[in-house]
Design an enzyme around this catalytic site. Structure first.
Site, PDB file in Angstrom:
ATOM      1  N   ARG A 143       2.399  13.735  13.428  1.00  0.00           N
ATOM      2  CA  ARG A 143       2.905  13.663  12.060  1.00  0.00           C
ATOM      3  C   ARG A 143       2.610  14.933  11.248  1.00  0.00           C
ATOM      4  O   ARG A 143       1.876  14.909  10.259  1.00  0.00           O
ATOM      5  CB  ARG A 143       2.334  12.435  11.348  1.00  0.00           C
TER       6      ARG A 143
ATOM      7  N   CYS B  19      -3.443  11.845  14.270  1.00  0.00           N
ATOM      8  CA  CYS B  19      -4.011  10.508  14.209  1.00  0.00           C
ATOM      9  C   CYS B  19      -3.628   9.768  15.479  1.00  0.00           C
ATOM     10  O   CYS B  19      -2.921  10.294  16.330  1.00  0.00           O
ATOM     11  CB  CYS B  19      -3.533   9.748  12.981  1.00  0.00           C
TER      12      CYS B  19
ATOM     13  N   ARG C 276      -4.569   9.987   5.578  1.00  0.00           N
ATOM     14  CA  ARG C 276      -3.526  11.016   5.653  1.00  0.00           C
ATOM     15  C   ARG C 276      -2.680  11.072   4.387  1.00  0.00           C
ATOM     16  O   ARG C 276      -2.195  12.129   4.005  1.00  0.00           O
ATOM     17  CB  ARG C 276      -2.608  10.723   6.843  1.00  0.00           C
TER      18      ARG C 276
ATOM     19  N   LYS D 207       0.832  -1.206   0.000  1.00  0.00           N
ATOM     20  CA  LYS D 207       0.000   0.000   0.000  1.00  0.00           C
ATOM     21  C   LYS D 207       0.864   1.253   0.000  1.00  0.00           C
ATOM     22  O   LYS D 207       0.605   2.211  -0.742  1.00  0.00           O
ATOM     23  CB  LYS D 207      -0.901  -0.003   1.230  1.00  0.00           C
ATOM     24  N   ASN D 208       1.908   1.266   0.828  1.00  0.00           N
ATOM     25  CA  ASN D 208       2.732   2.464   0.966  1.00  0.00           C
ATOM     26  C   ASN D 208       3.629   2.714  -0.238  1.00  0.00           C
ATOM     27  O   ASN D 208       4.259   3.766  -0.329  1.00  0.00           O
ATOM     28  CB  ASN D 208       3.578   2.373   2.238  1.00  0.00           C
TER      29      ASN D 208
ATOM     30  N   ASP E 243       6.434  -0.049  12.016  1.00  0.00           N
ATOM     31  CA  ASP E 243       5.210  -0.749  11.626  1.00  0.00           C
ATOM     32  C   ASP E 243       5.221  -2.227  12.014  1.00  0.00           C
ATOM     33  O   ASP E 243       4.211  -2.911  11.836  1.00  0.00           O
ATOM     34  CB  ASP E 243       4.981  -0.616  10.120  1.00  0.00           C
TER      35      ASP E 243
ATOM     36  N   ARG F 194      -7.536  -1.227   6.023  1.00  0.00           N
ATOM     37  CA  ARG F 194      -6.780  -0.141   5.389  1.00  0.00           C
ATOM     38  C   ARG F 194      -5.411  -0.618   4.919  1.00  0.00           C
ATOM     39  O   ARG F 194      -4.824   0.003   4.026  1.00  0.00           O
ATOM     40  CB  ARG F 194      -6.594   1.025   6.373  1.00  0.00           C
TER      41      ARG F 194
END
Length: 419
Positions: free
Chosen positions: A121, A116, A92, A22-23, A304, A396
């Site tokens: 951030r 968040c 975000r 995803k990132n 993460d 997500r």
């Protein structure tokens, strides 16, 4: 709203294929705004965040299709340059449209993303960098309004490495006049992947993956077809699952070079790990040894993976210290792990974890994306039944995680929430 129900205690065994990252997908999709043409990306994960950026770009006038992990987008007919609050509040990473919109359209209006659950951030480094490139920046009514008749290359130093900040400035600088040098940048594999695709589009970027990136501006870019790199955090989650349950998992389409620090730590816990081509085999062994961990920007231990690794330490033999050095509020999953019987004490940015013989299933609530994954792992090793609510966080960042774990032998299923 769905929940996940897990009956724990089963070692996981078998093979699993990792989804695209995803990132890595989100900045690449945002980069299509730099060119008015049609792009196609493969291996894109079917996640809520991908659907969110699809909706955002469609609202701007792009023609977007997404099915069977293929994301097609035509950005020729953008009708406006605004990312409104109703889109940005859902994700975000919507801030990633700021740089490419400014570079192509000379204007951008993007809602401030706000805070968040895992930390504030802020985006001040994004804005300072764009100002160095010649943009006029105004913060008004909860929006960033940026404009520039022309962007000009500059030397920009980041106070702290920021992934999205590095990506935003890379995308803005590729069409700037002259040379831009970004110093003290983030070094994550997703940044290198974005740079490689931008170079395929005709950009001139060198140094991505190191702390200094040099960008020579070009006049125009072209569309490409490309594939998204594998998700290193999903890969790491399966690796921890094997070590945690004492099972053996072969993980396919995995980039082990992106996970060197995690592999070292897992081997110290007693897990056996073999890497060959795009496959990682992980075999868990008892007892699990306690290992201290300090999260750091890449190539250090990934923040993460902190929550998932904490579950492993919760049932390890002995005492470990987990230090969170990236986000200031990323221990909020600890209270839920305690409900399952974990012995964890928090002191500032350090979590002291004393291993217990077993965890015990209980109702728990997910608070963010990686906390959701850690609770799934905890439920699979806990004795009895664990019910996880608020799993929309999980959707997500993980593509059908419960189905993949089920195929590995876990007793896990998604159910409608109890009323």
């Amino acid at each position: 709203m769905d929940e996940i129900l897990i009956n724990g205690g089963t070692p996981l065994n078998g093979e699993v294929t990792v989804s695209g990252a995803k990132n890595a997908a989100l900045p690449v999709i945002a980069a299509t705004l730099l060119v008015g043409d049609r792009f196609e990306f493969h291996n894109v994960p079917a996640l809520k965040d991908i659907l969110s950026i699809q909706d955002l770009l469609a609202d701007m006038g792009a023609d977007v299709e997404f099915h069977d992990n293929t994301f097609s987008i035509d950005t020729a007919n953008l009708s406006h340059f605004e990312a409104p609050y109703e889109h940005v509040r859902k994700m975000r990473a919507s801030i990633l449209v700021l740089g490419p919109l400014l570079a192509r359209m000379k204007r951008a209006r993007v809602s401030l993303p706000g805070g968040c659950a895992i930390g504030a951030r802020p985006i001040d480094q994004h804005l300072n960098g764009l100002a160095r490139l010649g943009a006029d920046i105004v913060l008004e009514h909860g929006y960033v309004e940026a404009s520039a008749e022309k962007l000009t290359g500059a030397e920009i130093y980041f106070d702290l490495p920021t992934v999205t900040g590095t990506e935003n400035l890379m995308m803005a600088a590729v069409l700037a006049e002259g040379q831009t040098v970004l110093r003290n940048v983030a070094r994550e594999p997703e940044i290198l992947a974005l740079a490689e695709i931008l170079n395929q589009m005709g950009a001139d970027i060198a140094g991505a993956g190191s702390s200094v990136i040099t960008i020579n501006g070009v006049k125009a870019l072209k569309p490409v077809t490309a594939a998204i790199i594998p998700d290193r955090i999903e890969t790491g989650t399966f690796m921890v699952a094997a070590a945690l349950t004492g099972g053996e998992i072969q993980i396919h389409k995995a980039a082990h070079s992106h996970l060197k620090e995690l592999i070292l730590k897992l081997e110290k816990t007693g897990a056996e790990i073999d890497c060959a081509n795009q496959t990682i085999r992980v075999k868990g062994n008892a007892p699990v040894n306690s290992v201290d961990v300090k999260t750091m920007p890449y190539p250090g231990f990934p923040t993460d993976m902190q929550a998932q690794f904490m579950v492993l330490m919760a049932v390890a033999k002995g005492f470990s210290v987990i230090s969170e050095n990236v986000f200031e509020n990323r221990f909020i999953h600890v209270s839920e792990l305690r409900r399952l019987g974990a012995d964890i004490t928090i002191s500032g940015s350090h979590a002291m974890v004393r291993g217990v013989p077993e965890l015990s299933g209980a109702p728990v609530m997910a608070t963010d994306l990686r906390a959701s994954a850690c609770l799934v792992l905890a439920g699979m090793v806990a004795k009895g039944t664990t019910r996880i609510s608020r799993i929309y966080h999980l959707d997500r960042g993980y593509d059908a995680l419960e189905k993949k774990f089920s195929r590995l032998g876990a007793d896990i299923k998604r159910i409608p929430a109890q009323t």
